[in-house]
Scaffold this active site. Structure first.
Site, PDB file in Angstrom:
ATOM      1  N   LYS A  36       0.804  -1.236   0.000  1.00  0.00           N
ATOM      2  CA  LYS A  36       0.000   0.000   0.000  1.00  0.00           C
ATOM      3  C   LYS A  36       0.833   1.280   0.000  1.00  0.00           C
ATOM      4  O   LYS A  36       0.391   2.300  -0.503  1.00  0.00           O
ATOM      5  CB  LYS A  36      -0.953   0.003   1.186  1.00  0.00           C
ATOM      6  CG  LYS A  36      -0.267   0.144   2.535  1.00  0.00           C
ATOM      7  CD  LYS A  36      -1.225  -0.138   3.681  1.00  0.00           C
ATOM      8  CE  LYS A  36      -0.538   0.136   5.005  1.00  0.00           C
ATOM      9  NZ  LYS A  36      -1.200  -0.517   6.137  1.00  0.00           N
ATOM     10  N   ARG A 134      -6.508   0.326  17.637  1.00  0.00           N
ATOM     11  CA  ARG A 134      -7.101   0.456  16.315  1.00  0.00           C
ATOM     12  C   ARG A 134      -8.002  -0.768  16.175  1.00  0.00           C
ATOM     13  O   ARG A 134      -8.879  -0.961  17.016  1.00  0.00           O
ATOM     14  CB  ARG A 134      -6.024   0.576  15.227  1.00  0.00           C
ATOM     15  CG  ARG A 134      -6.542   1.277  13.959  1.00  0.00           C
ATOM     16  CD  ARG A 134      -5.483   1.462  12.889  1.00  0.00           C
ATOM     17  NE  ARG A 134      -5.149   0.221  12.200  1.00  0.00           N
ATOM     18  CZ  ARG A 134      -4.259   0.121  11.211  1.00  0.00           C
ATOM     19  NH1 ARG A 134      -3.626   1.188  10.786  1.00  0.00           N
ATOM     20  NH2 ARG A 134      -4.009  -1.037  10.625  1.00  0.00           N
TER      21      ARG A 134
HETATM   22  C1  LIG Z   1      -0.151  -0.997   6.806  1.00  0.00           C
HETATM   23  C2  LIG Z   1      -0.236  -2.262   7.551  1.00  0.00           C
HETATM   24  C3  LIG Z   1       0.888  -3.091   7.659  1.00  0.00           C
HETATM   25  C4  LIG Z   1       2.246  -2.699   7.114  1.00  0.00           C
HETATM   26  O1  LIG Z   1       2.785  -1.657   7.889  1.00  0.00           O
HETATM   27  P1  LIG Z   1       4.315  -1.182   7.717  1.00  0.00           P
HETATM   28  O2  LIG Z   1       4.561  -0.325   8.900  1.00  0.00           O
HETATM   29  O3  LIG Z   1       4.397  -0.439   6.436  1.00  0.00           O
HETATM   30  O4  LIG Z   1       5.142  -2.412   7.705  1.00  0.00           O
HETATM   31  C5  LIG Z   1       0.741  -4.303   8.303  1.00  0.00           C
HETATM   32  N1  LIG Z   1      -0.438  -4.657   8.846  1.00  0.00           N
HETATM   33  C6  LIG Z   1      -1.534  -3.881   8.775  1.00  0.00           C
HETATM   34  C7  LIG Z   1      -2.807  -4.358   9.402  1.00  0.00           C
HETATM   35  C8  LIG Z   1      -1.471  -2.653   8.138  1.00  0.00           C
HETATM   36  O5  LIG Z   1      -2.566  -1.885   8.066  1.00  0.00           O
END
Ligand SMILES: *Cc1c(COP(=O)(O)O)cnc(C)c1O
Length: 362
Positions: A36, A134
């Site tokens: 993402k 969250r």
């Molecule tokens: C965005 C996200 C990740 C990845 O996070 P990073 O800090 O970029 O490694 C992993 N798990 C969830 C649920 C996320 O929303």
């Protein structure tokens, strides 16, 4: 054309290998790479799909996953939806996603229905909230967790693939041996109580990877989900660089459209800027000011660092960024390109902006 995001696929490959060494070789975890941050860039996803070290390709948005589901599946990778699904998108989730993260029974019931219609069994990971506040069922409400598991196990078209936690996103809570052990413990209780085996106990994102080489990742955590570690080389718990990674796999380039000597203080009564904020100016006398053709619509000014350390970002508006180039050894002129390394926010916005071109280094 500029502005342009230069994506160095060789460097991303090196970052990927470094993440895999820590996560898989040292940590005995499967590797889920999160796309993402770069809006599931097609060339990057191709690299991930073809890689031997990637087990899952994940994104927070179904629209992104829809662009790569076929490619990922053709290479034997499962697609994963990280954001808890909206009721309105369950049909697309069942279609494009092999494993979705969930915390609401009403949504899981809809997924069950849709999967039934599609003649599929849909995998879900049940999210447990260990205090970051969250998503997830709150860890202290074990009864609610067991009730949810009981109902999920009775669903014909849903497979409980595992449990997981997300930390350091909202509450900025750092993963430790103690809180992640709690997740492992909940997983064991579920397995014992219901006589099942959970395929995945997912121990977090780029803020958990630092635990591996400290030997503090609890046994029983068997998956990590990495976005920022892969893209920018960061451990996001303590903001250190991961061994073997680089931070400049992505470089933003923008072109100078005006360069003039002007005062550092605006002249006239000070109101608010284009974003309704009252600016603060420091009197630095007459300055050499460069304007580049990119703005807050395309990037995050607080999340970009000039590669030329003598350039300073002064501020900007929707379509302009103003740079102080007074103290630069390089004699900048109109038409020159200025380069920036990006932080997470800058990367996300430049990758999202339709006005930023892309170039690939292979
Ligand atoms: C965005 C996200 C990740 C990845 O996070 P990073 O800090 O970029 O490694 C992993 N798990 C969830 C649920 C996320 O929303």
């Amino acid at each position: 054309m500029y502005p342009k995001l230069v994506i160095n696929l060789k460097k991303l490959q090196d970052n990927l290998n470094a993440c895999a060494t820590i996560t898989k070789d040292h940590g005995k975890c499967s590797l889920m790479i999160v796309t993402k941050g770069l809006c599931a860039d097609k060339e990057m996803v191709n690299m991930l799909a073809e890689s031997d070290v990637v087990d899952y390709i994940a994104d927070s948005r179904v629209k992104n996953i829809a662009t790569f589901a076929e490619n990922a599946r053709a290479h034997g990778k499962k697609t994963v939806l990280l954001r808890i699904p909206m009721h309105c998108e369950v049909e697309e989730v069942v279609k494009y996603v092999d494993l979705s993260f969930n915390s609401e029974l009403s949504t899981i019931r809809l997924l069950n229905e849709e999967a039934g219609k599609a003649g599929k069994v849909h995998n879900i990971l049940l999210m447990i909230d260990l205090g970051d506040l969250r998503e997830g069922i709150f860890f202290q409400n074990e009864d609610l967790i067991f009730q949810a598991v009981e109902e999920i196990l009775a669903m014909e078209n849903i497979n409980l693939y595992g449990i997981g936690v997300n930390l350091t996103c909202y509450g900025a809570i750092i993963p430790k041996y103690d809180n992640l052990s709690k997740l492992v413990e909940i997983g064991k209780k579920i397995e014992d109580k219901f006589g099942i085996k959970l395929e995945m106990v997912s121990g977090g994102n780029s803020s958990s990877i630092y635990l591996v080489d400290k030997g503090e990742l609890p046994e029983g955590i068997n998956n990590l989900r990495l976005g920022e570690s892969f893209l920018l080389g960061n451990d996001t718990a303590y903001e250190t660089k991961l061994p073997g990674t680089v931070s400049d796999a992505l470089i933003l380039q923008a072109q100078i459209i005006e360069l003039k000597e002007k005062p550092s203080l605006p002249i006239g009564e000070v109101g608010v800027d284009a974003f309704g904020e009252k600016p603060y100016y420091e009197d630095r006398g007459i300055m050499k000011r460069a304007i580049i053709g990119i703005g807050k619509q395309d990037t995050d000014l607080g999340s970009m660092t000039p590669v030329d350390s003598q350039v300073e970002i002064m501020g900007g508006s929707s379509d302009h960024i103003i740079l102080d180039v007074t103290h630069c050894d390089k004699e900048y002129k109109v038409g020159d390109i200025v380069e920036f390394e990006l932080g997470y926010g800058g990367m996300l916005k430049t990758a999202t902006s339709a006005y930023v071109e892309r170039e690939y280094i292979r």
